[in-house]
Design an enzyme around this catalytic site. Sequence first.
Site, PDB file in Angstrom:
ATOM      1  N   GLY A  17       0.814  -1.210   0.000  1.00 53.85           N
ATOM      2  CA  GLY A  17       0.000   0.000   0.000  1.00 53.85           C
ATOM      3  C   GLY A  17       0.847   1.258   0.000  1.00 53.85           C
ATOM      4  O   GLY A  17       0.643   2.167  -0.819  1.00 53.85           O
ATOM      5  N   THR A  37      -4.833   1.370  11.934  1.00 56.60           N
ATOM      6  CA  THR A  37      -4.144   1.990  13.062  1.00 56.60           C
ATOM      7  C   THR A  37      -3.536   3.315  12.597  1.00 56.60           C
ATOM      8  O   THR A  37      -2.699   3.334  11.686  1.00 56.60           O
ATOM      9  CB  THR A  37      -3.016   1.072  13.593  1.00 56.60           C
ATOM     10  OG1 THR A  37      -2.236   0.674  12.475  1.00 56.60           O
ATOM     11  CG2 THR A  37      -3.558  -0.156  14.280  1.00 56.60           C
ATOM     12  N   ASN A 105      -4.465 -10.124  -3.047  1.00 54.97           N
ATOM     13  CA  ASN A 105      -4.518 -11.438  -3.704  1.00 54.97           C
ATOM     14  C   ASN A 105      -5.803 -12.144  -3.309  1.00 54.97           C
ATOM     15  O   ASN A 105      -5.784 -13.238  -2.740  1.00 54.97           O
ATOM     16  CB  ASN A 105      -3.320 -12.287  -3.274  1.00 54.97           C
ATOM     17  CG  ASN A 105      -2.113 -12.054  -4.162  1.00 54.97           C
ATOM     18  OD1 ASN A 105      -2.245 -11.736  -5.339  1.00 54.97           O
ATOM     19  ND2 ASN A 105      -0.930 -12.223  -3.589  1.00 54.97           N
ATOM     20  N   SER A 131       1.114  -7.334  -9.089  1.00 58.60           N
ATOM     21  CA  SER A 131       2.305  -8.172  -8.900  1.00 58.60           C
ATOM     22  C   SER A 131       3.573  -7.355  -9.013  1.00 58.60           C
ATOM     23  O   SER A 131       3.644  -6.388  -9.763  1.00 58.60           O
ATOM     24  CB  SER A 131       2.349  -9.292  -9.936  1.00 58.60           C
ATOM     25  OG  SER A 131       3.543 -10.033  -9.741  1.00 58.60           O
ATOM     26  N   LYS A 185      -4.432 -13.109 -11.880  1.00 57.91           N
ATOM     27  CA  LYS A 185      -3.371 -12.988 -10.862  1.00 57.91           C
ATOM     28  C   LYS A 185      -3.149 -14.326 -10.152  1.00 57.91           C
ATOM     29  O   LYS A 185      -2.018 -14.698  -9.846  1.00 57.91           O
ATOM     30  CB  LYS A 185      -3.719 -11.893  -9.835  1.00 57.91           C
ATOM     31  CG  LYS A 185      -2.692 -11.758  -8.708  1.00 57.91           C
ATOM     32  CD  LYS A 185      -1.336 -11.356  -9.246  1.00 57.91           C
ATOM     33  CE  LYS A 185      -0.153 -11.273  -8.321  1.00 57.91           C
ATOM     34  NZ  LYS A 185      -0.097 -11.673  -6.997  1.00 57.91           N
ATOM     35  N   HIS A 188      -1.125 -16.361 -12.433  1.00 57.09           N
ATOM     36  CA  HIS A 188       0.238 -15.803 -12.380  1.00 57.09           C
ATOM     37  C   HIS A 188       0.991 -16.427 -11.209  1.00 57.09           C
ATOM     38  O   HIS A 188       2.124 -16.896 -11.348  1.00 57.09           O
ATOM     39  CB  HIS A 188       0.162 -14.274 -12.227  1.00 57.09           C
ATOM     40  CG  HIS A 188       1.449 -13.627 -11.800  1.00 57.09           C
ATOM     41  ND1 HIS A 188       1.941 -13.708 -10.507  1.00 57.09           N
ATOM     42  CD2 HIS A 188       2.363 -12.892 -12.487  1.00 57.09           C
ATOM     43  CE1 HIS A 188       3.080 -13.061 -10.424  1.00 57.09           C
ATOM     44  NE2 HIS A 188       3.358 -12.551 -11.609  1.00 57.09           N
ATOM     45  N   ASN A 189       0.355 -16.463 -10.061  1.00 57.00           N
ATOM     46  CA  ASN A 189       1.030 -17.015  -8.883  1.00 57.00           C
ATOM     47  C   ASN A 189       1.251 -18.521  -9.009  1.00 57.00           C
ATOM     48  O   ASN A 189       2.266 -19.039  -8.541  1.00 57.00           O
ATOM     49  CB  ASN A 189       0.228 -16.699  -7.615  1.00 57.00           C
ATOM     50  CG  ASN A 189       0.454 -15.272  -7.150  1.00 57.00           C
ATOM     51  OD1 ASN A 189       0.717 -14.386  -7.964  1.00 57.00           O
ATOM     52  ND2 ASN A 189       0.346 -15.031  -5.865  1.00 57.00           N
ATOM     53  N   GLU A 192       4.204 -18.829 -10.975  1.00 55.31           N
ATOM     54  CA  GLU A 192       5.315 -18.424 -10.087  1.00 55.31           C
ATOM     55  C   GLU A 192       5.759 -19.618  -9.221  1.00 55.31           C
ATOM     56  O   GLU A 192       6.960 -19.898  -9.092  1.00 55.31           O
ATOM     57  CB  GLU A 192       4.819 -17.256  -9.222  1.00 55.31           C
ATOM     58  CG  GLU A 192       5.736 -16.798  -8.112  1.00 55.31           C
ATOM     59  CD  GLU A 192       5.058 -15.699  -7.264  1.00 55.31           C
ATOM     60  OE1 GLU A 192       4.564 -14.705  -7.838  1.00 55.31           O
ATOM     61  OE2 GLU A 192       5.011 -15.851  -6.019  1.00 55.31           O
ATOM     62  N   TYR A 193       4.803 -20.336  -8.669  1.00 53.67           N
ATOM     63  CA  TYR A 193       5.138 -21.516  -7.852  1.00 53.67           C
ATOM     64  C   TYR A 193       5.893 -22.541  -8.697  1.00 53.67           C
ATOM     65  O   TYR A 193       6.891 -23.110  -8.259  1.00 53.67           O
ATOM     66  CB  TYR A 193       3.863 -22.185  -7.327  1.00 53.67           C
ATOM     67  CG  TYR A 193       3.284 -21.656  -6.039  1.00 53.67           C
ATOM     68  CD1 TYR A 193       3.049 -20.299  -5.854  1.00 53.67           C
ATOM     69  CD2 TYR A 193       2.917 -22.520  -5.009  1.00 53.67           C
ATOM     70  CE1 TYR A 193       2.473 -19.829  -4.691  1.00 53.67           C
ATOM     71  CE2 TYR A 193       2.341 -22.064  -3.830  1.00 53.67           C
ATOM     72  CZ  TYR A 193       2.120 -20.712  -3.674  1.00 53.67           C
ATOM     73  OH  TYR A 193       1.548 -20.256  -2.513  1.00 53.67           O
ATOM     74  N   LYS A 263       0.853 -18.794   0.898  1.00 56.13           N
ATOM     75  CA  LYS A 263      -0.358 -18.097   1.334  1.00 56.13           C
ATOM     76  C   LYS A 263      -1.600 -18.656   0.652  1.00 56.13           C
ATOM     77  O   LYS A 263      -2.704 -18.217   0.944  1.00 56.13           O
ATOM     78  CB  LYS A 263      -0.243 -16.602   1.040  1.00 56.13           C
ATOM     79  CG  LYS A 263       0.848 -15.931   1.852  1.00 56.13           C
ATOM     80  CD  LYS A 263       0.542 -14.461   2.071  1.00 56.13           C
ATOM     81  CE  LYS A 263       1.794 -13.682   2.405  1.00 56.13           C
ATOM     82  NZ  LYS A 263       2.588 -13.387   1.185  1.00 56.13           N
ATOM     83  N   ARG A 290       6.011 -27.902  -1.761  1.00 54.29           N
ATOM     84  CA  ARG A 290       6.020 -26.983  -0.603  1.00 54.29           C
ATOM     85  C   ARG A 290       5.415 -27.696   0.599  1.00 54.29           C
ATOM     86  O   ARG A 290       5.908 -27.577   1.724  1.00 54.29           O
ATOM     87  CB  ARG A 290       5.230 -25.709  -0.914  1.00 54.29           C
ATOM     88  CG  ARG A 290       5.951 -24.784  -1.871  1.00 54.29           C
ATOM     89  CD  ARG A 290       5.379 -23.378  -1.806  1.00 54.29           C
ATOM     90  NE  ARG A 290       5.901 -22.562  -2.888  1.00 54.29           N
ATOM     91  CZ  ARG A 290       5.771 -21.248  -2.973  1.00 54.29           C
ATOM     92  NH1 ARG A 290       5.116 -20.576  -2.034  1.00 54.29           N
ATOM     93  NH2 ARG A 290       6.263 -20.573  -3.989  1.00 54.29           N
ATOM     94  N   ARG A 448     -13.060 -49.628 -15.255  1.00 58.31           N
ATOM     95  CA  ARG A 448     -14.242 -48.967 -14.689  1.00 58.31           C
ATOM     96  C   ARG A 448     -15.500 -49.719 -15.107  1.00 58.31           C
ATOM     97  O   ARG A 448     -16.446 -49.888 -14.343  1.00 58.31           O
ATOM     98  CB  ARG A 448     -14.323 -47.507 -15.165  1.00 58.31           C
ATOM     99  CG  ARG A 448     -13.266 -46.597 -14.554  1.00 58.31           C
ATOM    100  CD  ARG A 448     -13.359 -45.174 -15.095  1.00 58.31           C
ATOM    101  NE  ARG A 448     -14.539 -44.476 -14.610  1.00 58.31           N
ATOM    102  CZ  ARG A 448     -15.528 -44.044 -15.369  1.00 58.31           C
ATOM    103  NH1 ARG A 448     -15.484 -44.227 -16.689  1.00 58.31           N
ATOM    104  NH2 ARG A 448     -16.568 -43.442 -14.841  1.00 58.31           N
TER     105      ARG A 448
HETATM  106  C1  6PG Z   1       3.509 -11.087  -6.648  1.00 56.99           C
HETATM  107  C2  6PG Z   1       3.637 -12.204  -5.657  1.00 56.99           C
HETATM  108  C3  6PG Z   1       2.911 -11.822  -4.394  1.00 56.99           C
HETATM  109  C4  6PG Z   1       3.310 -12.614  -3.183  1.00 56.99           C
HETATM  110  C5  6PG Z   1       2.873 -14.035  -3.248  1.00 56.99           C
HETATM  111  C6  6PG Z   1       3.706 -14.981  -2.447  1.00 56.99           C
HETATM  112  O1  6PG Z   1       2.974 -11.348  -7.710  1.00 56.99           O
HETATM  113  O2  6PG Z   1       3.953  -9.976  -6.348  1.00 56.99           O
HETATM  114  O3  6PG Z   1       3.078 -13.365  -6.175  1.00 56.99           O
HETATM  115  O4  6PG Z   1       1.552 -11.864  -4.674  1.00 56.99           O
HETATM  116  O5  6PG Z   1       4.654 -12.494  -2.922  1.00 56.99           O
HETATM  117  O6  6PG Z   1       1.576 -14.028  -2.729  1.00 56.99           O
HETATM  118  O7  6PG Z   1       2.945 -16.116  -2.351  1.00 56.99           O
HETATM  119  P1  6PG Z   1       3.202 -17.275  -1.342  1.00 56.99           P
HETATM  120  O8  6PG Z   1       3.312 -16.662   0.025  1.00 56.99           O
HETATM  121  O9  6PG Z   1       2.007 -18.153  -1.471  1.00 56.99           O
HETATM  122  O10 6PG Z   1       4.472 -17.920  -1.783  1.00 56.99           O
END
Ligand code: 6PG
Length: 470
Positions: A17, A37, A105, A131, A185, A188-189, A192-193, A263, A290, A448
């Site tokens: 933010g 806060t 997210n 991202s 998104k 995308h993640n 990323e994984y 996450k 993971r 089956r």
């Molecule tokens: C991004 C990342 C961001 C975050 C992930 C990490 O695109 O900037 O993906 O969204 O770092 O949520 O994800 P994990 O905690 O699940 O690894």
Amino acid sequence: MGDGDCSIGLVGLGTMGRNLVLNMADHGFAVAVYNRTGEKTREFMEQEVGGRKIHPGYTLAEFVGHLQGPRAIIILVSAGPPVDAVIDELLPFLSPGDLIIDGGNSFFRDTDRRGRTLAAKGLLYLGLGVSGGEAGARHGPSLMPGGPPAAYERVRAILEAAAAKVQGELCVAYLGGGAAGHFVKMVHNGIEYAVMELLAEAYDLLRRGLGLSPGEIAGIYEEWNRGELASYLVEIASPVLRRVDEKTGQPLIDLILDQARQKGTGKWTSQEAMDLQVPTPGIDTAVMMRDLSGYKAEREAAARVLQGPPPVFPGDRQAFIRQLGRSLYAAMVLAFAQGLALLQRASQVYDYRLDLATVARIWRGGCIIRAALLEDIRAAYQARPDLEHLLLDPRLGREVMARLPNLRAVTAAAAAAGIPAPGLMVSLAYYDALRSARLPANLIQAQRDYFGAHTYERTDIAGTFHTHWD
Ligand code: 6PG
């Protein structure tokens, strides 16, 4: 100055933010900010704002009062109940026509639900995938907006100014209706994984299999980043591997506990892929690994009793490193192919009308999976927007095919040495399954039918059949 002057407001002054606020303000937009806060708001105002047009609200009434009507408010808080809580708190201060943008997210089904609820109240809602982490938010993230087109148009100028640019092209574009932005998104993640798992496996093969030091491996990643593997995740592997722990003088990577957290966005991608019956084995495997990494005590116990071959590679080390780099390229393309296949299917089912060339375009900069190969992926969908599968693009298909002997050699060596490389292995199996005109699913169908009279179809005669097997 401030009252009613701000063109955008932001709730949630966490890392993302704060940086996004500074980014928008640097592009000349007056921004109102609010945090649950007030202390955090005060700190931000004192330490980071400088002369920028940023106006704090210490109550929601004060915050909303800073905004021009119709209002546009970005929420950047943790996904899940906090988003609903912020929306509920904001509602009494909003009027029909105001716009809420969720930049977290969020799970796409939550975005759908929130969009419908708010539309019934005359409010607009935009699900915005953001991202690029801290640096992206500050200097140009990749932005993935979805929702009513009118909602996007309202904040288009701000998002375009804040987004990353690659060769003058924007890393933001309206993606589609409903939760299209958060769906993209999520995928995308998922990619990323998958890519992170592949890079971790390559590191393991080099570390255990070739016995290289973290510094030596960093050099290999650097070299890779100068070629076809050029990408953000390959780039940051080198400084990570080179970092020396100040306390011990050892490579920090050797001291980091081997348990990967998550996450949930990768798991959602796999779950959704299974619901839509789109195979995404690279992403599923990454989530699985993971999870498996979390079983540290069990792994240590098993390591004491379960035998395997010595984890070393005989043969030409330089040749192996070269093969590994080429394998990574093939597996990375396959990971993207799986994610894009999921997007293609979801677009049909949820009527997002995604343009995959646009998705590839906005992923080329700002985001975590930005990679040189996205240029080719974009070109593939530009040439054929209805491409059935990324590997059917003549160029990418040819490039992956040329590297398959390398992937076969590397996975065979990993299997022989007993070093787990499930991401690479499943990439190979996915490729081989995809090019199998005939798979052994006929035996599954027959069984089956044998035990459950589930029937089967034949290759030679139309219709549905059942055999009395006994
Ligand atoms: C991004 C990342 C961001 C975050 C992930 C990490 O695109 O900037 O993906 O969204 O770092 O949520 O994800 P994990 O905690 O699940 O690894």
